[in-house]
Design a protein around this motif. Structure first.
Motif, short mmCIF file in Angstrom:
data_model
loop_
_atom_site.label_atom_id
_atom_site.label_comp_id
_atom_site.label_asym_id
_atom_site.label_seq_id
_atom_site.Cartn_x
_atom_site.Cartn_y
_atom_site.Cartn_z
N TYR A 35 0.85 -1.19 0.00
CA TYR A 35 0.00 0.00 0.00
C TYR A 35 0.88 1.24 0.00
N PHE A 36 0.49 2.23 -0.79
CA PHE A 36 1.14 3.53 -0.80
C PHE A 36 0.01 4.55 -0.85
N GLY A 37 -0.14 5.34 0.22
CA GLY A 37 -1.20 6.35 0.20
C GLY A 37 -1.47 6.95 1.56
N THR A 38 -2.64 7.54 1.66
CA THR A 38 -2.99 8.34 2.84
C THR A 38 -3.26 7.49 4.08
N SER A 39 -3.22 8.15 5.20
CA SER A 39 -3.38 7.48 6.49
C SER A 39 -4.83 7.17 6.83
N GLU A 40 -5.73 7.34 5.87
CA GLU A 40 -7.12 6.97 6.13
C GLU A 40 -7.35 5.46 5.99
N ILE A 41 -6.31 4.71 5.65
CA ILE A 41 -6.41 3.25 5.51
C ILE A 41 -6.89 2.66 6.84
N GLU A 42 -7.80 1.71 6.76
CA GLU A 42 -8.37 1.12 7.98
C GLU A 42 -7.35 0.25 8.72
N LEU A 65 -2.04 10.44 13.83
CA LEU A 65 -2.16 9.98 15.22
C LEU A 65 -3.24 8.92 15.36
N GLU A 66 -4.36 9.11 14.67
CA GLU A 66 -5.44 8.11 14.75
C GLU A 66 -4.97 6.76 14.22
N LEU A 67 -4.22 6.77 13.12
CA LEU A 67 -3.67 5.53 12.58
C LEU A 67 -2.70 4.90 13.58
N LEU A 68 -1.79 5.71 14.10
CA LEU A 68 -0.78 5.20 15.03
C LEU A 68 -1.41 4.59 16.28
N GLN A 69 -2.55 5.10 16.70
CA GLN A 69 -3.23 4.55 17.88
C GLN A 69 -3.94 3.24 17.56
N ARG A 70 -4.28 3.00 16.29
CA ARG A 70 -5.00 1.78 15.90
C ARG A 70 -4.09 0.58 15.66
N ILE A 71 -2.90 0.82 15.14
CA ILE A 71 -2.07 -0.31 14.74
C ILE A 71 -1.44 -1.01 15.93
N LYS A 72 -1.24 -2.32 15.77
CA LYS A 72 -0.64 -3.12 16.84
C LYS A 72 0.29 -4.17 16.21
N ASN A 73 1.35 -4.49 16.95
CA ASN A 73 2.28 -5.55 16.56
C ASN A 73 2.89 -5.34 15.17
N LYS A 74 3.30 -4.12 14.90
CA LYS A 74 3.91 -3.78 13.62
C LYS A 74 5.31 -3.24 13.85
#
Length: 167
Positions: A35-42, A65-74
């Motif tokens: 994926y290459f694109g905006t941080s609106e990715i789910e 920030l919203e993306l960074l708070q959602r991701i885990k184990n990356k």
């Protein structure tokens, strides 16, 4: 050994962070990009995420920030731009703020920040503020910083990022 899959996810208000994202894409094998694109990715599927942001009041912008708070184990490589700066201490303060917003299960594998140009309206506002009799004493410094930022991110900034990404 199979090369690692990755995604480059970014938020860019004025195009500066998008320039960094493109430099990262140029430095990595295209065939491994999910994926290459905006941080609106789910939910990014890649294990390795290059996450870019623009600086908003000393932290990443809201979308990043919203993306960074959602991701885990990356595995995460953070990259960003700030209109104010030229100062590693300031950049590190921003990066520390960003990292504090992330889930602890993520592993930071790299980070990079550089100065980025700002909209002309910012300089115009500083010049207008100088016309006031009781203006802030640091306006000349802010105007000089704005003028220095106009060339960033420059070739040196982008080359340094490419080098970091290639490891």
């Amino acid at each position: 050994m199979k090369e690692e899959r990755y995604s480059i996810i970014f938020s860019s208000k004025t195009g500066n962070t998008a320039e960094l994202a493109n430099a990262i894409r140029d430095a990595l094998p295209q065939e491994n990009c999910d994926y290459f694109g905006t941080s609106e990715i789910e939910e990014p599927v890649s294990e390795m995420l290059y996450i870019g942001f623009w600086t908003d009041q000393g932290n990443a912008d809201k979308s990043a920030l919203e993306l960074l708070q959602r991701i885990k184990n990356k595995k995460v490589f953070l990259f960003g731009t700030a209109g104010f700066g030229e100062n590693e201490a300031y950049f590190q303060k921003v990066l520390n703020n960003v990292k504090s917003s992330m889930d602890e299960s993520n592993q930071i594998v790299g980070e990079y920040m550089c100065q980025g140009k700002m909209p002309q309206a910012v300089r115009d506002r500083y010049v207008k503020m100088k016309e006031q009799p009781d203006h802030m004493p640091n306006l000349d410094l802010l105007i000089a910083n704005f003028d220095r930022a106009l060339s960033h991110p420059d070739k040196k900034d982008l080359d340094k990022l490419r080098e970091l990404v290639r490891g």
